[in-house]
Enzyme design. Structure first.
Site, PDB file in Angstrom:
ATOM      1  N   ILE A  14     -83.859  -4.547 -18.278  1.00  0.00           N
ATOM      2  CA  ILE A  14     -83.453  -3.202 -18.713  1.00  0.00           C
ATOM      3  C   ILE A  14     -83.641  -3.051 -20.226  1.00  0.00           C
ATOM      4  O   ILE A  14     -84.108  -2.010 -20.700  1.00  0.00           O
ATOM      5  CB  ILE A  14     -81.973  -2.965 -18.319  1.00  0.00           C
ATOM      6  CG1 ILE A  14     -81.839  -2.918 -16.791  1.00  0.00           C
ATOM      7  CG2 ILE A  14     -81.438  -1.695 -18.958  1.00  0.00           C
ATOM      8  CD1 ILE A  14     -80.405  -2.999 -16.282  1.00  0.00           C
ATOM      9  N   ASP A  59     -78.496 -14.791 -31.391  1.00  0.00           N
ATOM     10  CA  ASP A  59     -77.475 -14.966 -30.357  1.00  0.00           C
ATOM     11  C   ASP A  59     -76.359 -13.968 -30.649  1.00  0.00           C
ATOM     12  O   ASP A  59     -75.634 -14.116 -31.656  1.00  0.00           O
ATOM     13  CB  ASP A  59     -76.950 -16.407 -30.416  1.00  0.00           C
ATOM     14  CG  ASP A  59     -75.849 -16.666 -29.402  1.00  0.00           C
ATOM     15  OD1 ASP A  59     -75.371 -15.708 -28.757  1.00  0.00           O
ATOM     16  OD2 ASP A  59     -75.446 -17.834 -29.261  1.00  0.00           O
ATOM     17  N   VAL A  60     -76.208 -12.966 -29.786  1.00  0.00           N
ATOM     18  CA  VAL A  60     -75.227 -11.906 -30.087  1.00  0.00           C
ATOM     19  C   VAL A  60     -73.783 -12.407 -30.057  1.00  0.00           C
ATOM     20  O   VAL A  60     -72.882 -11.735 -30.564  1.00  0.00           O
ATOM     21  CB  VAL A  60     -75.378 -10.678 -29.133  1.00  0.00           C
ATOM     22  CG1 VAL A  60     -76.705  -9.980 -29.343  1.00  0.00           C
ATOM     23  CG2 VAL A  60     -75.154 -11.072 -27.684  1.00  0.00           C
ATOM     24  N   TYR A 151     -67.530 -11.653 -15.533  1.00  0.00           N
ATOM     25  CA  TYR A 151     -68.430 -10.506 -15.745  1.00  0.00           C
ATOM     26  C   TYR A 151     -67.722  -9.184 -15.453  1.00  0.00           C
ATOM     27  O   TYR A 151     -67.833  -8.225 -16.219  1.00  0.00           O
ATOM     28  CB  TYR A 151     -69.628 -10.687 -14.819  1.00  0.00           C
ATOM     29  CG  TYR A 151     -70.739  -9.678 -14.939  1.00  0.00           C
ATOM     30  CD1 TYR A 151     -71.771  -9.866 -15.854  1.00  0.00           C
ATOM     31  CD2 TYR A 151     -70.795  -8.560 -14.105  1.00  0.00           C
ATOM     32  CE1 TYR A 151     -72.824  -8.952 -15.941  1.00  0.00           C
ATOM     33  CE2 TYR A 151     -71.827  -7.646 -14.187  1.00  0.00           C
ATOM     34  CZ  TYR A 151     -72.841  -7.849 -15.105  1.00  0.00           C
ATOM     35  OH  TYR A 151     -73.874  -6.948 -15.178  1.00  0.00           O
ATOM     36  N   LYS A 155     -67.056  -6.072 -18.089  1.00  0.00           N
ATOM     37  CA  LYS A 155     -67.693  -4.747 -18.063  1.00  0.00           C
ATOM     38  C   LYS A 155     -66.638  -3.627 -18.137  1.00  0.00           C
ATOM     39  O   LYS A 155     -66.918  -2.546 -18.663  1.00  0.00           O
ATOM     40  CB  LYS A 155     -68.557  -4.595 -16.799  1.00  0.00           C
ATOM     41  CG  LYS A 155     -69.834  -5.446 -16.820  1.00  0.00           C
ATOM     42  CD  LYS A 155     -70.793  -5.031 -17.936  1.00  0.00           C
ATOM     43  CE  LYS A 155     -72.124  -5.765 -17.855  1.00  0.00           C
ATOM     44  NZ  LYS A 155     -72.995  -5.502 -19.019  1.00  0.00           N
TER      45      LYS A 155
HETATM   46  N1  LIG Z   1     -79.914  -6.027 -13.280  1.00  0.00           N
HETATM   47  C1  LIG Z   1     -78.901  -5.415 -12.727  1.00  0.00           C
HETATM   48  O1  LIG Z   1     -78.834  -5.266 -11.508  1.00  0.00           O
HETATM   49  C2  LIG Z   1     -77.811  -4.834 -13.587  1.00  0.00           C
HETATM   50  C3  LIG Z   1     -76.865  -3.979 -12.996  1.00  0.00           C
HETATM   51  C4  LIG Z   1     -75.859  -3.436 -13.765  1.00  0.00           C
HETATM   52  C5  LIG Z   1     -75.796  -3.745 -15.104  1.00  0.00           C
HETATM   53  N2  LIG Z   1     -76.710  -4.596 -15.663  1.00  0.00           N
HETATM   54  C6  LIG Z   1     -76.586  -4.885 -17.082  1.00  0.00           C
HETATM   55  O2  LIG Z   1     -77.773  -4.536 -17.737  1.00  0.00           O
HETATM   56  C7  LIG Z   1     -77.999  -5.403 -18.837  1.00  0.00           C
HETATM   57  C8  LIG Z   1     -79.384  -6.024 -18.742  1.00  0.00           C
HETATM   58  O3  LIG Z   1     -79.513  -6.701 -17.518  1.00  0.00           O
HETATM   59  P1  LIG Z   1     -80.934  -7.189 -16.987  1.00  0.00           P
HETATM   60  O4  LIG Z   1     -80.914  -7.125 -15.521  1.00  0.00           O
HETATM   61  O5  LIG Z   1     -81.984  -6.524 -17.749  1.00  0.00           O
HETATM   62  O6  LIG Z   1     -80.817  -8.730 -17.375  1.00  0.00           O
HETATM   63  P2  LIG Z   1     -81.901  -9.713 -18.013  1.00  0.00           P
HETATM   64  O7  LIG Z   1     -81.372 -11.099 -17.787  1.00  0.00           O
HETATM   65  O8  LIG Z   1     -83.279  -9.370 -17.564  1.00  0.00           O
HETATM   66  O9  LIG Z   1     -81.792  -9.354 -19.568  1.00  0.00           O
HETATM   67  C9  LIG Z   1     -80.727  -9.787 -20.353  1.00  0.00           C
HETATM   68  C10 LIG Z   1     -81.300 -10.251 -21.677  1.00  0.00           C
HETATM   69  O10 LIG Z   1     -80.213 -10.692 -22.500  1.00  0.00           O
HETATM   70  C11 LIG Z   1     -80.650 -11.831 -23.190  1.00  0.00           C
HETATM   71  N3  LIG Z   1     -79.504 -12.623 -23.637  1.00  0.00           N
HETATM   72  C12 LIG Z   1     -78.702 -13.421 -22.905  1.00  0.00           C
HETATM   73  N4  LIG Z   1     -77.796 -14.018 -23.685  1.00  0.00           N
HETATM   74  C13 LIG Z   1     -78.024 -13.578 -24.949  1.00  0.00           C
HETATM   75  C14 LIG Z   1     -77.404 -13.827 -26.204  1.00  0.00           C
HETATM   76  N5  LIG Z   1     -76.381 -14.694 -26.320  1.00  0.00           N
HETATM   77  N6  LIG Z   1     -77.888 -13.202 -27.302  1.00  0.00           N
HETATM   78  C15 LIG Z   1     -78.953 -12.339 -27.206  1.00  0.00           C
HETATM   79  N7  LIG Z   1     -79.571 -12.076 -26.042  1.00  0.00           N
HETATM   80  C16 LIG Z   1     -79.109 -12.684 -24.927  1.00  0.00           C
HETATM   81  C17 LIG Z   1     -81.502 -12.594 -22.178  1.00  0.00           C
HETATM   82  O11 LIG Z   1     -82.339 -13.546 -22.803  1.00  0.00           O
HETATM   83  C18 LIG Z   1     -82.264 -11.444 -21.527  1.00  0.00           C
HETATM   84  O12 LIG Z   1     -83.483 -11.194 -22.201  1.00  0.00           O
HETATM   85  C19 LIG Z   1     -76.856  -6.424 -18.818  1.00  0.00           C
HETATM   86  O13 LIG Z   1     -75.849  -5.987 -19.689  1.00  0.00           O
HETATM   87  C20 LIG Z   1     -76.379  -6.355 -17.393  1.00  0.00           C
HETATM   88  O14 LIG Z   1     -75.019  -6.734 -17.288  1.00  0.00           O
HETATM   89  C21 LIG Z   1     -77.715  -5.141 -14.936  1.00  0.00           C
END
Ligand SMILES: NC(=O)c1ccc[n+]([C@@H]2O[C@H](COP(=O)([O-])OP(=O)(O)OC[C@H]3O[C@@H](n4cnc5c(N)ncnc54)[C@H](O)[C@@H]3O)[C@@H](O)[C@H]2O)c1
Length: 263
Positions: A14, A59-60, A151, A155
């Site tokens: 995303i 690293d956030v 998690y 959220k």
């Molecule tokens: N995929 C889903 O189904 C879904 C549904 C609801 C909400 N979300 C939310 O959407 C967001 C993105 O999810 P996604 O599916 O794209 O996941 P993803 O794993 O593809 O992307 C998450 C990114 O965060 C990065 N990351 C992890 N730890 C980190 C840190 N300490 N510092 C900096 N970067 C870090 C990862 O390297 C990755 O690139 C998240 O907040 C997730 O909770 C996802």
């Protein structure tokens, strides 16, 4: 070139779709992530397509690292007018009584505190400019209890943080909203379905629409919330959930399917 747009977790999923969207809208885009190779490649793809993006390894969970990245970004591309906090660790289900506390702590540090650190660092730049828009990544987990003990409450906390920030920053012309996606058809989810870890039919069952959003659908909602069309929208949690919130309750009652009453 428009003001800088910052996307945490922009190396994949995303976050990457949001980075691409803001680049297409003419922003200079800063991608913050811990995955250096993926982040560099994501920025390169944007630049290859004529956009302007740069990767910052960060690293956030580390407040100092986020503040340092914010300073470098301000020098490189100017202060941020857009922030999307997508960085997160996404777990599998687990029972509270059996959970691994170290993993629990780390998830709070990345998901909740990482969101907070980014909102503080870039929110200060927006306060200085007296304008800006922040979108935090919530989830259907922001709305209902799901069996993800770190998690899920994280959220919920992000949704409340979003409201607090919306009020605090509103006086400075900064809007703060959250999006709440249902399962998103990212590569991660596709891999889980392919390996049998998730059942596509069961995932889809509670939804009103017979479809799941993809990352671009979430980027559409994020871009809307950051646009002038959303000028009077702040402090909201916008579900992008294919009708999950409505359907999960409706369909839990007697199967939710209309039936012919017995004669
Ligand atoms: N995929 C889903 O189904 C879904 C549904 C609801 C909400 N979300 C939310 O959407 C967001 C993105 O999810 P996604 O599916 O794209 O996941 P993803 O794993 O593809 O992307 C998450 C990114 O965060 C990065 N990351 C992890 N730890 C980190 C840190 N300490 N510092 C900096 N970067 C870090 C990862 O390297 C990755 O690139 C998240 O907040 C997730 O909770 C996802």
């Amino acid at each position: 070139m428009k003001d800088a747009a910052v996307v945490t977790g922009g190396a994949s999923g995303i976050g990457e779709a949001c980075a691409q969207r803001f680049a297409a809208l003419g922003h200079a885009v800063a991608i913050l992530d811990v995955e250096d190779d993926k982040g560099t490649a994501a920025a390169a793809r944007i630049n290859d397509e004529g956009g302007h993006a740069r990767f910052y390894s960060c690293d956030v969970a580390d407040a100092d690292a986020v503040n340092e990245a914010a300073e470098r970004i301000a020098q490189d591309m100017g202060p941020a007018a857009v922030l999307v906090t997508s960085a997160a660790l996404i777990p599998d289900t687990e029972a509270i009584l059996d959970m691994d506390m170290a993993r629990h702590e780390r998830m709070w540090q990345v998901n909740y505190h990482g969101t907070l650190h980014a909102c503080i660092a870039f929110g200060r730049q927006m306060r200085e400019m007296q304008r800006g828009a922040i979108v935090t990544l919530g989830s259907i987990n922001s709305m209902m209890p799901l069996p993800l003990p770190a998690y899920n409450p994280g959220k919920v906390a992000i949704a409340r943080l979003t409201q607090l920030l919306a009020v605090e920053l509103g006086q400075h012309g900064v809007r703060v909203n959250s999006v709440a996606p249902t399962y998103v058809m990212t590569e991660g989810l596709q891999d889980k379905i392919a390996s049998g870890l998730r059942d596509a039919g069961k995932i889809m069952a509670p939804h009103a629409l017979a479809t799941l959003p993809n990352a671009v659908d979430i980027a559409d909602a994020v871009a809307f919330l950051c646009s002038d069309q959303a000028a009077c929208i702040t402090g909201v949690l916008l579900p992008v959930d294919a009708g999950w919130a409505a359907g999960v309750s409706y369909k839990s009652y007697a199967g939710g399917v209309p039936w012919d009453p017995p004669s």
